[in-house]
Scaffold this motif. Structure first.
Motif, PDB file in Angstrom:
ATOM      1  N   ASP A 128      22.057  22.333  -3.159  1.00 41.29           N
ATOM      2  CA  ASP A 128      23.244  22.339  -3.998  1.00 41.29           C
ATOM      3  C   ASP A 128      24.245  23.365  -3.470  1.00 41.29           C
ATOM      4  O   ASP A 128      23.860  24.473  -3.119  1.00 41.29           O
ATOM      5  CB  ASP A 128      22.824  22.684  -5.426  1.00 41.29           C
ATOM      6  CG  ASP A 128      23.803  22.162  -6.455  1.00 41.29           C
ATOM      7  OD1 ASP A 128      24.846  21.631  -6.072  1.00 41.29           O
ATOM      8  OD2 ASP A 128      23.502  22.291  -7.657  1.00 41.29           O
ATOM      9  N   GLN A 129      25.518  23.000  -3.428  1.00 43.18           N
ATOM     10  CA  GLN A 129      26.577  23.909  -2.954  1.00 43.18           C
ATOM     11  C   GLN A 129      26.193  24.597  -1.640  1.00 43.18           C
ATOM     12  O   GLN A 129      26.165  25.832  -1.545  1.00 43.18           O
ATOM     13  CB  GLN A 129      26.887  24.967  -4.029  1.00 43.18           C
ATOM     14  CG  GLN A 129      27.418  24.398  -5.319  1.00 43.18           C
ATOM     15  CD  GLN A 129      28.810  23.781  -5.151  1.00 43.18           C
ATOM     16  OE1 GLN A 129      29.672  24.334  -4.484  1.00 43.18           O
ATOM     17  NE2 GLN A 129      28.997  22.605  -5.705  1.00 43.18           N
ATOM     18  N   PRO A 130      25.890  23.794  -0.616  1.00 47.33           N
ATOM     19  CA  PRO A 130      25.408  24.395   0.630  1.00 47.33           C
ATOM     20  C   PRO A 130      26.336  25.428   1.284  1.00 47.33           C
ATOM     21  O   PRO A 130      25.832  26.299   1.994  1.00 47.33           O
ATOM     22  CB  PRO A 130      25.188  23.183   1.549  1.00 47.33           C
ATOM     23  CG  PRO A 130      25.884  22.046   0.907  1.00 47.33           C
ATOM     24  CD  PRO A 130      25.935  22.331  -0.557  1.00 47.33           C
ATOM     25  N   TYR A 178      19.010  27.053 -15.852  1.00 46.62           N
ATOM     26  CA  TYR A 178      18.935  25.596 -15.830  1.00 46.62           C
ATOM     27  C   TYR A 178      17.970  25.112 -16.901  1.00 46.62           C
ATOM     28  O   TYR A 178      16.996  25.781 -17.230  1.00 46.62           O
ATOM     29  CB  TYR A 178      18.442  25.165 -14.457  1.00 46.62           C
ATOM     30  CG  TYR A 178      18.735  23.720 -14.137  1.00 46.62           C
ATOM     31  CD1 TYR A 178      20.045  23.291 -13.999  1.00 46.62           C
ATOM     32  CD2 TYR A 178      17.706  22.805 -13.954  1.00 46.62           C
ATOM     33  CE1 TYR A 178      20.333  21.981 -13.690  1.00 46.62           C
ATOM     34  CE2 TYR A 178      17.982  21.491 -13.634  1.00 46.62           C
ATOM     35  CZ  TYR A 178      19.294  21.079 -13.510  1.00 46.62           C
ATOM     36  OH  TYR A 178      19.576  19.779 -13.200  1.00 46.62           O
ATOM     37  N   ASN A 179      18.252  23.886 -17.438  1.00 46.05           N
ATOM     38  CA  ASN A 179      17.321  23.306 -18.410  1.00 46.05           C
ATOM     39  C   ASN A 179      17.163  24.177 -19.636  1.00 46.05           C
ATOM     40  O   ASN A 179      16.137  24.163 -20.298  1.00 46.05           O
ATOM     41  CB  ASN A 179      15.935  23.124 -17.775  1.00 46.05           C
ATOM     42  CG  ASN A 179      15.665  21.676 -17.502  1.00 46.05           C
ATOM     43  OD1 ASN A 179      16.019  20.808 -18.304  1.00 46.05           O
ATOM     44  ND2 ASN A 179      15.055  21.398 -16.370  1.00 46.05           N
ATOM     45  N   PRO A 182      19.284  26.233 -23.101  1.00 45.08           N
ATOM     46  CA  PRO A 182      20.331  25.867 -24.066  1.00 45.08           C
ATOM     47  C   PRO A 182      21.721  25.859 -23.438  1.00 45.08           C
ATOM     48  O   PRO A 182      22.650  25.303 -24.010  1.00 45.08           O
ATOM     49  CB  PRO A 182      20.236  26.965 -25.128  1.00 45.08           C
ATOM     50  CG  PRO A 182      18.881  27.528 -24.996  1.00 45.08           C
ATOM     51  CD  PRO A 182      18.474  27.354 -23.569  1.00 45.08           C
ATOM     52  N   ARG A 241      22.308  24.529 -20.498  1.00 43.20           N
ATOM     53  CA  ARG A 241      22.371  23.255 -19.783  1.00 43.20           C
ATOM     54  C   ARG A 241      22.448  23.380 -18.261  1.00 43.20           C
ATOM     55  O   ARG A 241      21.702  22.780 -17.546  1.00 43.20           O
ATOM     56  CB  ARG A 241      23.534  22.395 -20.270  1.00 43.20           C
ATOM     57  CG  ARG A 241      23.701  22.368 -21.780  1.00 43.20           C
ATOM     58  CD  ARG A 241      24.555  21.237 -22.246  1.00 43.20           C
ATOM     59  NE  ARG A 241      25.892  21.212 -21.744  1.00 43.20           N
ATOM     60  CZ  ARG A 241      26.910  21.923 -22.211  1.00 43.20           C
ATOM     61  NH1 ARG A 241      26.720  22.746 -23.225  1.00 43.20           N
ATOM     62  NH2 ARG A 241      28.107  21.811 -21.702  1.00 43.20           N
ATOM     63  N   CYS A 242      23.424  24.073 -17.783  1.00 43.32           N
ATOM     64  CA  CYS A 242      23.700  24.026 -16.353  1.00 43.32           C
ATOM     65  C   CYS A 242      23.834  25.433 -15.806  1.00 43.32           C
ATOM     66  O   CYS A 242      24.158  26.324 -16.560  1.00 43.32           O
ATOM     67  CB  CYS A 242      25.000  23.273 -16.116  1.00 43.32           C
ATOM     68  SG  CYS A 242      25.064  22.424 -14.539  1.00 43.32           S
ATOM     69  N   CYS A 243      23.711  25.618 -14.588  1.00 37.49           N
ATOM     70  CA  CYS A 243      23.240  24.855 -13.461  1.00 37.49           C
ATOM     71  C   CYS A 243      22.282  25.674 -12.613  1.00 37.49           C
ATOM     72  O   CYS A 243      21.930  25.270 -11.524  1.00 37.49           O
ATOM     73  CB  CYS A 243      24.401  24.423 -12.574  1.00 37.49           C
ATOM     74  SG  CYS A 243      25.572  23.349 -13.430  1.00 37.49           S
ATOM     75  N   LEU A 267       3.741  28.474 -13.988  1.00 36.91           N
ATOM     76  CA  LEU A 267       4.424  27.542 -14.889  1.00 36.91           C
ATOM     77  C   LEU A 267       4.648  28.194 -16.244  1.00 36.91           C
ATOM     78  O   LEU A 267       3.921  29.107 -16.641  1.00 36.91           O
ATOM     79  CB  LEU A 267       3.617  26.260 -15.043  1.00 36.91           C
ATOM     80  CG  LEU A 267       3.362  25.474 -13.751  1.00 36.91           C
ATOM     81  CD1 LEU A 267       2.610  24.174 -14.044  1.00 36.91           C
ATOM     82  CD2 LEU A 267       4.668  25.157 -13.031  1.00 36.91           C
ATOM     83  N   TYR A 311       9.690  29.790 -15.314  1.00 38.27           N
ATOM     84  CA  TYR A 311       9.713  28.566 -14.492  1.00 38.27           C
ATOM     85  C   TYR A 311      10.599  27.453 -15.034  1.00 38.27           C
ATOM     86  O   TYR A 311      11.359  26.833 -14.306  1.00 38.27           O
ATOM     87  CB  TYR A 311       8.269  28.081 -14.359  1.00 38.27           C
ATOM     88  CG  TYR A 311       8.028  27.099 -13.245  1.00 38.27           C
ATOM     89  CD1 TYR A 311       7.737  27.536 -11.950  1.00 38.27           C
ATOM     90  CD2 TYR A 311       8.083  25.725 -13.480  1.00 38.27           C
ATOM     91  CE1 TYR A 311       7.513  26.639 -10.927  1.00 38.27           C
ATOM     92  CE2 TYR A 311       7.862  24.814 -12.446  1.00 38.27           C
ATOM     93  CZ  TYR A 311       7.572  25.291 -11.177  1.00 38.27           C
ATOM     94  OH  TYR A 311       7.355  24.395 -10.179  1.00 38.27           O
ATOM     95  N   VAL A 353      14.318  27.620 -14.388  1.00 38.97           N
ATOM     96  CA  VAL A 353      14.716  27.861 -13.007  1.00 38.97           C
ATOM     97  C   VAL A 353      14.642  26.548 -12.260  1.00 38.97           C
ATOM     98  O   VAL A 353      13.694  25.793 -12.407  1.00 38.97           O
ATOM     99  CB  VAL A 353      13.784  28.907 -12.351  1.00 38.97           C
ATOM    100  CG1 VAL A 353      14.164  29.105 -10.891  1.00 38.97           C
ATOM    101  CG2 VAL A 353      13.882  30.218 -13.108  1.00 38.97           C
ATOM    102  N   ARG A 354      15.667  26.292 -11.490  1.00 40.60           N
ATOM    103  CA  ARG A 354      15.715  25.000 -10.823  1.00 40.60           C
ATOM    104  C   ARG A 354      14.743  24.933  -9.657  1.00 40.60           C
ATOM    105  O   ARG A 354      14.069  23.949  -9.453  1.00 40.60           O
ATOM    106  CB  ARG A 354      17.136  24.764 -10.326  1.00 40.60           C
ATOM    107  CG  ARG A 354      17.486  23.311 -10.222  1.00 40.60           C
ATOM    108  CD  ARG A 354      18.989  23.172 -10.295  1.00 40.60           C
ATOM    109  NE  ARG A 354      19.407  21.802 -10.068  1.00 40.60           N
ATOM    110  CZ  ARG A 354      20.659  21.408 -10.178  1.00 40.60           C
ATOM    111  NH1 ARG A 354      21.593  22.273 -10.519  1.00 40.60           N
ATOM    112  NH2 ARG A 354      20.995  20.157  -9.959  1.00 40.60           N
ATOM    113  N   THR A 381      12.943  31.425   0.042  1.00 43.70           N
ATOM    114  CA  THR A 381      13.287  30.814   1.330  1.00 43.70           C
ATOM    115  C   THR A 381      14.781  30.881   1.641  1.00 43.70           C
ATOM    116  O   THR A 381      15.171  30.753   2.795  1.00 43.70           O
ATOM    117  CB  THR A 381      12.898  29.327   1.327  1.00 43.70           C
ATOM    118  OG1 THR A 381      13.537  28.700   0.197  1.00 43.70           O
ATOM    119  CG2 THR A 381      11.402  29.131   1.224  1.00 43.70           C
TER     120      THR A 381
END
Lengths: 1071, 594
Positions: free
Chosen positions: B100-102, B308-309, B311, B313-315, B354, B390, B393-394, B556
């Protein structure tokens, strides 16, 4: 049109004096030589006199003539025939049909000409052939029917196709000018194709330049039908089905295969590291879960009774309290088939018409209803037309052409992010619905961030856009002083479009919108054109034919936009939702613009001895869009030589017509300039120039910013056009060929070169700075074959080529890039000097790095060349990744190694129309093909690289990607992260050949025999069955090679709306 | 007879046509817009000045889409510099997932090339700010009937804003062209150092602006003074910096008349409800629910930077690094940090665990500022509940386990201070350009560099003392983790321990600077300063390569990164060099090494 025709016909036959002795009363009938059907409204004239009559509806006529007279019979579409009366009192005359007979009258700018007198490049469209394509849009039907015209359409109903005449003439809008019944317009989507009587495409300066500042993209002249003869009722109707491709259209992996690919990619990226996944568990092999939400849960592990989702929640935070449960679709959801399905198409058209000495009228009604194959998309339209003319005296006529249309549709965006895009991105393990029948989606973790395309379309179902439009003109014509005709016409259009979009809150996606919002907008357009012409026409000494026309035209256009939106609806019931029932902030916006043109123009056509043709036009346009100067001059001259009329050709009987012609002139374009281009302006914008200077946290204070930098010196784009053409009719017009070569130099091309950032970001003005050139060949050939008296065939081939080259863009600017799509920072399209508009640009792949040794060797060389021990040959170089070509040979891959990878402009496009008639049967087929264009298949970016977002992947990614054992692969090694050496920069992986040949149409019809029809009181009844778009031959791997785009970036496929196959049954009825 | 009548009527109509179309018919103004003549009075210039403030956030919305002023994605023009100051400074990961957004990947690994669109977006948005400030000044020169006092105030604010925009440009790109209100040509070379011009602007603002303003969002004399001091500091003009900082610290007040000071509750600097307090020297004013139904004025540039994921929502972008988290480790015994070996005793994280697997957070001694700066597993994430690790976190493997916190709004007032009218949230939390803690730490540098080690230590201890003395404002645990809105207990959320440095702790300029630099990082982390500080101190290469080595063992995303001496400045955007090109070649010259 009858009167001018009459005059023309009379001028053709020089007056000779006969001794008049015995007058006899002759009755007769004029029949079609092929069908034996009567020919109504044919001209019957005593040769050398003005004594003439028209045939009635049954082809019958009565005329008083000397016994030794010669009668001349003529009618559009038939060869003129002379018959000696020889004292007969009854006569039967058969007229030979002549599809492109020399006498054909062609409508040109502000008048008409015999086809044989044409000196410009004009394509006359075969309306019958064109009308067979089942489409609500005239422009879509035009595809392949006229040489020099390139039409690209989408499969979406109501989507206006992209029409280009002789290539691309500008960086802005390349759409032609349409002139409908003398009224210029930019939009003919409202037109009922069945209302059109004829259509001409003016392609060069000689023919189009009389439209001056609006002619540069070519002009399409459309004349609507008029009544003639006895009262006639016509009904045409068809009904059919549109079909979508079946199966795994996007070649997507199954859920298990997808999981395997994930494992492979993780192993490739971090070899030997243990793999853990939220959905597929951990270990050597992935396991498909029973539930994807909660992620990776197995059967029995989830208490399904704890499910809670309120799909119509109104509190933004409510979504946090949901407990959605989604079972995995282990078999896999075929998202393409979920959103596309077969859909009906239907058209009914009825017209009443009548004509006579005192005038004529035509009244027509049309209902067109086309559902889209994509869920909840549709287009329907009602059109009503009244055309009438009153011949008040023998030299004064008034009349009107008026059409009202009401159309409604619901469309998705055809480029950019749309439901199709989400459908091919969605992983097949995601079902359409969750355990309670609410939408499922990427709320389930680790399955990417696509949206549920079915949900998008479902929520879209009450959205619409509705346009009502009235278009037409009133006119008056006066003949006076023998040779003069004055005409005035006032016409225009008033249109209003209302649309609404309701945005539902979502709950099923990874990235949800939590508000609900209604947006309504209204666009009102109003324009009028007042044209006045005075024409002088005469013939001197049987040798000199001269027509002179002068005229003025005023044009006024205004356009207004109103839009409002509000949020916070208590209920989403469409019956409840309106702009005042939302509890949220009410926002509104508006826009208004106005522009005008005033023009003076003239034309001279001169023919010497029917052999030497000269034409000249001049137009002076003044526009509100330019200030310094406000006026522009657009001259053109053309000439023709009908070699076949020369004495030395008399013996060459097989040549009926041989004409060479040429023209040169200037056409203008002002379309691309905003009416406010000349002004430096300041304005406010609630987001970009308002500020909370009070620190209130919720209230913004008005501020201003410079919104536009003006250029008072902008002027017309000038399209300097040279055309040379030849028209040949051979073997009694059985073979007709028309070919044109042209060259256009577009100078003073308007372009808004981006200013340096230091100038600020206001709208940049257009300046006359760029240059472009186009050249090409238009060819059309028609042949008629009568195999037997029953079996006949005619065939028409059109061929269009254009070559476009950008000659100059701006000082110091050699290119401009467009379409970054997913390549943040680098673009797919480079419009560069010396190349065509829209060419694809990036790195050229010459293979893979097959081993670490290859990588090391390349790096070593780069290190030697650069004298830098840390240098790399290519950023992100790695085994299994793409190896790029070192274009400049400097031993290292840099941005200078990008090259042109393809050209979306075709080398040629063509249409082949074949028609057979056998007794009462008719069969026709139409093929359309495009050759030599390239397509940028951006769908591959999503599907063939595991790294390109976590979404559905293709078979190519799993089975045809690089591995040590499969070095002869298509796709590179699958990894979890994208890189410069895979999918992060535009490269040749995405370029494909876009050539295709499509059977646009096959039709088989049967007309009931006359004897049966007579018994039931019908004139004509034809039944037909038709298949459209049945086959497409192409090497392109995407769904549909026919792709639209913007003026300077096109042929990019990021999820096309495919053109459906259609099977249709229809009827044509006349009584 | 009839014929003649028709003819006459017709022809007279025709003649009329030629006369009726006068030039008026073709005179069309620009609709819905004003000319600069209309704006050339006090009211108009004031409105242009508001427009110049409005460029501070660099944001726009076009057709409902998030864009920066002048194009590009909104976040690329971030006014808080979360990409250019924090991700590059080793305080934050890009986050989200690797693909995402490289362009941020290459910025984070110092391999960005000049064609990276992010730089171009930021450049354009900043120069739009300059353009707007210049428009104010240009019209002010033309306008009549404005009192000298108003003129001085308006000109002072415009030059303050211009100074700010150029300061941003200078620290990012170093050699940039100078355009002012008198520039006819905007395509000028970047061959001169513009520090003197920036100094001039802030000096003018300092000398002309009043101490208080009618509107709290306006720059005042003291904001200009603080910025002038910062300008000196960036040029190593320590005596001048010391002089002005002293005055600012002793006499400075906010635009609403509050004497500068540190707020007791550190977190109030990042809470819309308590903004424009005595610590706010100059802040970009953000709003929520402003009537636009967009988040264009609501910290739009940070829309990607929420868990992420969750309340929000993004990103999932902008995740604090382990290296940053470790720097909050304090010595159990004395409450002081481990200045040069903070990574030796890392803070425990939940990598690879997890959310439904058990985890016990770190139990050792920590600076309480950590949990106002970083969201971590099983620690209250404001009043949104424990950070679940976990699940929010995306992609831990690339972005690490943490979440940002300083720009996160609270649930209890989310209706007021967050704005949900886009696919990701907006909020009303101001972006602090300079807050008083920053001034104190800059002053401490100036003092240390001019030999006043004790004064420097006093300033640093003011910063630490605010935390040490206000333990009631350290993060506490929930009464009921299931219902975080019920409030907090008196139990701390973690083992916090912070003390002042002992009297006489600074023994040398070098050692004092080491402490100040460290304190500056942990106090101002995730506020966009880090990278520029490292460059200014001349330690960027060493610090950042060490960071890459350490952090690369955990995630990474930064692996393979390499900071070389040219990376101290970002490249002049290739697009701008191309645009500057004339027949004589490019007017703008690229920075060395690109």
């Amino acid at each position: 049109m009858k009167i001018p025709l009459f005059i023309v016909v009379m001028l053709l036959f020089p007056v000779t004096i006969f001794a008049q002795e015995d007058e006899i009363l002759l009755t007769g009938v004029v029949l079609d030589a092929d069908s034996g059907m009567p020919v109504p409204s044919a001209n019957v004239i005593e040769k050398g006199t003005s004594n003439g009559v028209l045939t009635n509806f049954d082809g019958e006529f009565t005329i008083e003539v000397p016994a030794d007279a010669t009668l001349v019979f003529s009618y559009i579409g038939y060869a003129t025939t002379e018959i000696q009366v020889d004292g007969r009192t009854e006569i039967e005359v058969s007229l030979e049909p002549e599809a492109a007979a020399l006498q054909e009258i062609v409508v040109v700018g502000y008048g008409s000409q015999r086809k044989s007198d044409l000196t410009g490049a004009v394509s006359v469209v075969d309306m019958e052939s064109m009308g067979r394509q089942p489409s609500p849009q005239v422009t879509e039907q035009l595809q392949g029917q006229a040489s020099g015209v390139t039409v690209t359409s989408s499969g979406q109903p109501g989507e206006p196709p992209q029409v280009r005449i002789r290539g691309i003439n500008t960086f802005g809008d390349s759409s032609p000018l349409y002139v409908v019944d003398g009224v210029p317009t930019q939009d003919i989507n409202y037109l009922n194709p069945n209302d059109i009587a004829n259509m001409q495409v003016l392609k060069d300066a000689g023919s189009a330049s009389i439209y001056g500042a609006r002619a540069a993209n070519g002009v399409i002249i459309i004349t609507t039908k008029k009544g003639s003869g006895d009262l006639k009722v016509n009904y045409n109707g068809y009904y059919g089905s549109q079909m979508v491709p079946k199966g795994n259209v996007y070649d997507i992996l199954s859920p298990q295969e997808h999981a395997d690919l994930r494992w492979a990619a993780m192993e490739n990226t971090n070899p030997g590291e243990p793999i853990t996944d939220r959905q597929y568990g951990s270990g050597a092999q992935p396991t498909l879960p029973y539930y994807i939400l909660p992620g990776g849960a197995s059967q029995g592990e989830v208490d399904e009774s704890s499910y809670f989702v309120d799909p119509f929640y109104t509190e933004s935070g409510a979504v946090n309290g949901f407990n959605q449960i989604i079972r995995a679709n282990q078999q896999g959801t075929n998202w393409f088939q979920e959103i596309f399905s077969d859909a009906p198409i239907m058209n009914h058209d009825i017209s009443l018409s009548q004509g006579g000495e005192k005038g004529n009228f035509l009244f027509s009604l049309n209902y067109m209803d086309q559902d889209g194959t994509l869920k909840n998309t549709y287009f329907d339209r009602y059109t009503a037309r009244v055309n009438s003319q009153f011949d008040i005296s023998d030299n004064f006529r008034i009349g009107e052409n008026l059409a009202y249309s009401l159309s409604e549709g619901n469309r998705v965006a055809v480029t950019g992010e749309n439901p199709i895009n989400h459908a091919y991105r969605s992983q097949p393990i995601i079902p359409v619905y969750d355990i309670a029948g609410n939408f499922a989606g990427t709320q389930a973790p680790s399955l990417g961030n696509s949206q549920n395309a079915v949900a998008i379309l479902d929520r879209n179902q009450n959205n619409f856009s509705r346009t009502s439009r009235i278009f037409g003109n009133i006119f008056a014509e006066l003949d006076f002083l023998e040779n003069f005709t004055a005409r005035t016409s006032f016409g225009g259009s008033y249109s209003n479009t209302n649309g609404q979009v309701f945005a539902y809150p979502t709950y099923e996606n990874a990235e949800n919108t939590t508000y609900n919002q209604l947006t309504e907008n209204a666009f009102t357009g109003y324009n009028w054109t007042w044209s006045n012409t005075l024409q002088y026409q005469n013939n001197f000494n049987d040798l000199h034919d001269i027509t002179v026309l002068v005229g003025t035209e005023a044009y006024h256009n205004q356009y207004e936009e109103v839009s409002a939106l509000t949020q916070g609806f208590y209920s989403f019931d469409p019956d409840y939702v309106n702009l005042s029932t939302g509890s949220g902030t009410q926002t509104n916006s508006g826009f208004y613009t106005e522009d005008a043109l005033f023009s003076v123009f003239g034309r001279v056509d001169y023919t010497f001895n029917e052999r030497y043709l000269l034409g000249a036009t001049l137009r002076r346009d003044a526009t509100s869009r330019f200030t310094n100067p406000r006026h522009g001059w657009f001259p053109a001259a053309s000439a023709g030589w009908r070699i076949s009329e020369e004495a030395f050709m008399d013996e060459v009987h097989w040549i009926d017509e041989l004409k060479v012609r040429g023209g040169y002139g200037v056409m203008g374009n002002q379309n691309n300039v905003d009416p406010a281009n000349a002004f430096t302006t300041y304005g406010s914008n609630r987001v970009s120039s308002y500020y909370d200077i009070n620190g209130s946290n919720n209230n913004i204070i008005e501020g201003f910013q410079r919104s536009r930098i003006g250029n008072p010196n902008a002027s017309w784009e000038k399209n300097i056009n040279a055309n040379i053409g030849v028209d040949v009719n051979l073997f009694k017009s059985k073979l007709q060929i028309s070919a044109d070569y042209y060259r256009k130099d577009v100078v003073d091309l308007l372009y808004n070169p981006e200013l340096t950032g230091t100038a600020g970001v206001s709208t940049v003005p257009y300046v006359n700075i760029a240059e472009m050139k186009n050249s090409g060949l238009d060819l059309s050939a028609t042949a008629f074959f009568d195999f037997t008296s029953d079996l006949k065939m005619n065939t028409t081939l059109t061929l269009t080529t254009y070559e476009n080259e950008i000659v100059n863009i701006a000082d110091g600017v050699s290119y401009f890039d467009q379409e970054a799509r997913r390549f943040n920072g680098s673009s797919i399209v480079r419009n560069a000097v010396g190349n065509s508009v829209g060419q694809f640009h990036g790195y050229n792949i010459i293979g893979f790095w097959n081993s670490q040794e290859e990588v090391d060797a390349a790096n070593q060389e780069a290190q030697n060349v650069l004298n830098n021990p840390d240098a790399e040959y290519q950023s992100d170089i790695g085994v299994g990744r793409f190896r790029y070509e070192d274009i400049n040979g400097d031993g290292v891959i840099t941005s200078d190694d990008r090259t042109f990878l393809g050209n979306p402009n075709p080398e040629f496009s063509g249409g082949l129309n074949l028609e057979f008639t056998y007794k009462n049967w008719d069969f026709s087929t139409f093929l359309y093909g495009v050759y030599g264009n390239d397509i940028w298949n951006q769908v591959k970016w999503w599907h063939d690289f595991y790294s390109s977002f976590n979404g559905a992947k293709s078979n190519t990614a799993l089975y045809d990607s690089w591995t040590p054992n499969n070095q002869n692969a298509s796709a590179p090694i699958q990894e979890t992260g994208g890189s410069f050496s895979t999918a992060n920069v535009p490269n040749s992986y995405f370029v494909e050949d876009g050539s295709y040949l499509r059977v646009r149409n096959i039709q088989l019809g049967y007309s009931l025999p006359t004897n049966i029809l007579d018994n039931v009181g019908l004139d004509r009844l034809r039944l037909y069955v038709q298949g459209a778009n049945l086959f497409t031959i192409t090497n392109y791997s995407g769904v549909d090679p026919e792709l639209t785009g913007t003026a300077t970036a096109f042929g990019i496929d990021e999820g096309a709306y495919p053109t459906p196959k259609q099977i249709i049954f229809g009827v044509n009825l006349t009584f | 007879m009839k014929k003649i009548v028709y003819t006459i009527v017709f022809l007279s109509l025709g003649v009329g046509i030629f006369h009726s179309c006068s030039e008026d018919f073709l005179d069309k103004p620009a609709y819905g817009a004003l000319s600069d003549e209309v704006l050339a009075d006090e009211k108009g210039i004031e409105a242009l000045l508001i427009g110049a403030y409005a460029a501070l956030d660099g944001q726009d919305v076009v057709n409902g889409g998030t864009v920066a002023l002048g194009g590009g994605n909104g976040w690329e023009a971030t006014p808080s510099n979360w990409i250019y100051g924090d991700i590059t400074g080793g305080d934050a990961h890009k986050g989200s997932d690797g693909g995402d957004q490289p362009p941020i990947n290459s910025i984070a690994t110092f391999s960005a090339d000049p064609s990276n669109g992010f730089f171009n977006t930021k450049w354009k948005a900043l120069y739009e700010g300059v353009t707007r400030a210049n428009a104010v000044l240009r019209l002010l020169n033309q306008a009549e009937n404005i009192s000298e006092q108003s003129k001085a105030n308006i000109a002072g604010q415009a030059r303050f804003l211009r100074g700010h925009y150029y300061f941003e440009l200078k620290k990012m790109f170093n050699m940039v062209p100078w355009i002012d209100e008198n520039s006819e040509n905007t395509n000028v070379p970047n061959d001169t150092d513009i520090w003197p011009n920036i100094e001039e602007d802030f000096k003018f603002a300092y000398e002309n602006l009043p101490s208080t303003q009618d509107d709290v969002g306006r720059a005042n004399r003291w904001a200009a003074g603080a910025y002038l001091g910062k300008t000196y500091l960036y040029q190593d003009k320590f005596p001048l910096a010391k002089e002005i900082f002293t005055e600012v610290i002793n006499s400075g007040v906010t635009s609403n008349g509050l004497s500068y000071g540190l707020v007791d509750n550190f977190n109030h600097n990042f809470n819309a409800e308590f903004e424009n307090n005595e610590e706010s020297v100059f802040a970009i004013q953000m709003v929520a629910n402003d009537g636009t139904n967009t988040i264009g004025n609501s910290n739009q540039a940070l829309m990607l930077a929420y868990p992420y994921n969750s309340p929000f929502r993004c990103c999932g972008f902008y995740q604090p690094t382990q290296d940053l988290v470790n720097s909050y480790r304090t010595d159990e015994a004395n409450g002081l940090p481990y200045l040069d070996n903070y990574n030796n005793n890392p803070v425990k994280n939940d990598m690879g665990i997890l959310s439904d697997e058990p985890f016990t957070p770190d139990t050792q001694s920590l600076d309480p500022r950590l949990d106002w700066t970083v969201g971590r597993r099983d620690i209250p994430y404001h009043d949104w509940g424990y950070h679940p690790g976990y699940d929010w976190v995306r992609e831990q493997s690339s972005g690490g386990p943490y979440a940002p916190k300083k720009h996160i709004y609270w649930q209890y007032h989310a209706d007021t201070y967050s704005d949900q009218s886009a696919w990701a949230p907006g909020n009303a939390i101001n972006v602090n350009v300079i807050r008083f803690a920053d001034v104190l730490l800059m002053a401490a540098e100036a003092e240390a560099k001019t030999g006043n080690l004790n004064t420097a230590l006093d300033y640093v201890n003011l910063i630490r003392g605010r935390m040490a003395d206000n333990s009631q404002h350290w993060l506490k645990d929930y009464f009921d983790p299931e219902n975080p809105l019920d409030g907090f207990t008196q139990d701390y959320a973690a083992n916090y321990n912070i003390e002042r440095y002992p009297e006489g702790y600074f023994t040398s300029e070098e050692q004092a600077m080491e402490v100040i630099m460290y304190e500056r990082r942990i106090e101002l982390a995730m506020e966009g300063h880090r990278f520029f500080d490292l460059v200014r101190w001349g330690v960027a290469q060493e610090v950042l390569n060490n960071f890459i080595d350490y952090e690369g063992q955990i995630t990474t995303d930064v692996r393979g990164g390499d900071f070389n001496s040219n990376d101290v400045y970002f490249p002049i955007p290739q697009r701008q060099i191309d645009l500057s090109t004339t027949a004589d070649g490019p007017v703008l010259q690229q920075n060395p090494g690109y």
